[in-house]
Design a protein around this motif. Structure first.
Motif, PDB file in Angstrom:
ATOM      1  N   ILE A  22       0.835  -1.202   0.000  1.00  0.00           N
ATOM      2  CA  ILE A  22       0.000   0.000   0.000  1.00  0.00           C
ATOM      3  C   ILE A  22       0.872   1.254   0.000  1.00  0.00           C
ATOM      4  CG2 ILE A  22      -1.554   1.387   1.451  1.00  0.00           C
ATOM      5  CD1 ILE A  22      -2.918  -1.264   2.238  1.00  0.00           C
ATOM      6  N   LEU A  74      -7.017  -0.432  -4.261  1.00  0.00           N
ATOM      7  CA  LEU A  74      -5.896   0.016  -5.092  1.00  0.00           C
ATOM      8  C   LEU A  74      -5.769  -0.842  -6.348  1.00  0.00           C
ATOM      9  CD1 LEU A  74      -3.199   0.755  -2.365  1.00  0.00           C
ATOM     10  CD2 LEU A  74      -4.109   2.420  -3.984  1.00  0.00           C
ATOM     11  N   LEU A 103      -6.086  -2.382  -0.041  1.00  0.00           N
ATOM     12  CA  LEU A 103      -5.228  -2.992  -1.056  1.00  0.00           C
ATOM     13  C   LEU A 103      -6.072  -3.442  -2.242  1.00  0.00           C
ATOM     14  CD1 LEU A 103      -2.390  -3.974  -1.900  1.00  0.00           C
ATOM     15  CD2 LEU A 103      -2.949  -6.170  -0.832  1.00  0.00           C
ATOM     16  N   SER A 155       2.443   1.712  -3.403  1.00  0.00           N
ATOM     17  CA  SER A 155       1.442   2.043  -4.428  1.00  0.00           C
ATOM     18  C   SER A 155       1.016   3.501  -4.329  1.00  0.00           C
ATOM     19  CB  SER A 155       0.219   1.131  -4.286  1.00  0.00           C
ATOM     20  OG  SER A 155       0.551  -0.214  -4.566  1.00  0.00           O
ATOM     21  N   ALA A 171      -8.530   6.665   3.402  1.00  0.00           N
ATOM     22  CA  ALA A 171      -8.829   5.390   2.748  1.00  0.00           C
ATOM     23  C   ALA A 171     -10.194   5.368   2.087  1.00  0.00           C
ATOM     24  CB  ALA A 171      -8.740   4.251   3.770  1.00  0.00           C
TER      25      ALA A 171
END
Length: 365
Positions: free
Chosen positions: A43, A256, A253, A46, A192
């Motif tokens: 994470i 993403l 995750l 990324s 998030a």
């Protein structure tokens, strides 16, 4: 039994998520386990890639809502003798100023009307008049109105006058293309459960390494010490200082991965813009006007003037739309009667068209 998705969240976050993001939370994780710490590290890297930060930047994850991360940045980067200029044209700029005032740090607030953008010339004049200003903070997407503040001229002024630049990109990062290096952003803060389309539970900060390293020992908050959090994640890669929201992290995750599958930030931005345009066009056909001119409007959320009819009631509209499968937001504009409709999340133009049809069906004013 409550159905899995009784309504679509048309809000700026929490927002409607995909079924696969929610399914990613269907198992438990140990915070000390290498598998989980690998998720955290993936994470972090990324997010760094999405910001185009490269080796000069690093990512820190922080428990709590996005405001926790804003406060963590302020506690960590501001020293007792510093002074911060906060640009405010909505509730979230005001919130940043309130946090600073509670810290007892010297504060200069440039407050604009909620329908106005920050004026770079006035900002520069303030910087010249107040050479003791060390930091500048502002909000990118101000969801009070849906205003997309043009941060680039302010970031360039910060660099020109050697000020630390803090951007609250809570409701924009992941949904609006930006390059954290050009113009330079020292601290970028997001969450998030916004444009990455994860679920609530943590925020994150993308920060220049050298700036963060200079903040060691600044924070007077133990829990919100961003430097200590970063140091822990660096020394034991992927390990949080305190219990992390493991299910939320795993869902993020997955979110993403789905952003990548969609085609990245530019493609997602295009979808959000399509959602917004479909909404504004449809509402205008129903006689409901947007609060902001299109040039200032973000593709995140739109504020609308309430109809002038004495029969109009937001609460009535809210509950009738909820019965039709949609949840919208009340207004936050201080000098106008408005309500707001978000268009981010796992939401598509056809969903917005269904909303317009529902409003037309229940129109009671």
């Amino acid at each position: 039994m409550i159905p899995e998705n009784p309504y679509l969240l048309l809000t700026p976050g929490p927002l409607s998520t995909s079924k696969t993001v929610r399914e990613a939370m269907n198992r438990d994780w140990c915070t000390w386990d290498e598998d989980y710490k690998t998720i955290v590290q993936n994470i972090r890297s990324s997010l760094l890639d999405l910001s185009n930060g490269g080796d000069a930047y690093t990512t820190v994850l922080m428990q709590g809502s996005g405001t926790f991360s804003v406060e963590a940045v302020l506690w960590t980067c501001l020293k007792p003798n510093d002074k911060i200029l906060v640009l405010s044209n909505g509730a979230y700029g005001k919130r940043m100023g309130k946090i600073v005032s509670l810290m007892g740090i010297s504060l200069e607030v440039m407050e604009m009307e909620e329908h106005l953008q920050p004026d770079p010339e006035k900002v520069e004049e303030l910087l010249k008049q107040n050479p003791d200003i060390s930091h500048i903070g502002m909000v990118h997407s101000e969801t009070t109105t849906g205003m997309l503040n043009d941060y680039a001229p302010i970031a360039l002024l910060a660099e020109q006058y050697h000020k630390c630049f803090i951007l609250d990109a809570m409701s924009s990062f992941g949904g609006i293309p930006l390059d954290i290096r050009a113009p330079k952003i020292d601290f970028l803060i997001s969450s998030a459960n916004k444009c990455i389309q994860g679920v609530p539970g943590f925020g994150f900060v993308i920060v220049r390494k050298d700036v963060l390293q200079a903040c060691k020992g600044n924070s007077k908050s133990h829990s919100l010490d961003l430097y200590d959090q970063w140091e822990a994640m660096e020394n034991d890669p992927g390990k949080w200082r305190f219990t992390s929201p493991t299910h939320t992290v795993r869902a993020f995750l997955q979110a993403l991965e789905e952003l990548k599958e969609e085609g990245g930030i530019s493609t997602r931005h295009h979808r959000y813009v399509s959602n917004h345009q479909t909404l504004v066009r449809g509402m205008k056909n129903l006689g409901i006007e947007a609060f902001l001119p299109e040039k200032d409007q973000s593709p995140i959320i739109t504020a609308f003037h309430e109809p002038s009819s004495p029969d109009f009631s937001f609460n009535k509209l809210y509950h009738l739309l909820k019965e039709e499968g949609f949840v919208i937001y009340p207004g936050k504009v201080s000098k106008a009667a408005t309500f707001r409709i978000g268009h981010i999340g796992h939401v598509f133009p056809e969903d917005i068209q269904r909303l317009i049809t529902a409003i037309e069906k229940i129109k009671f004013w």
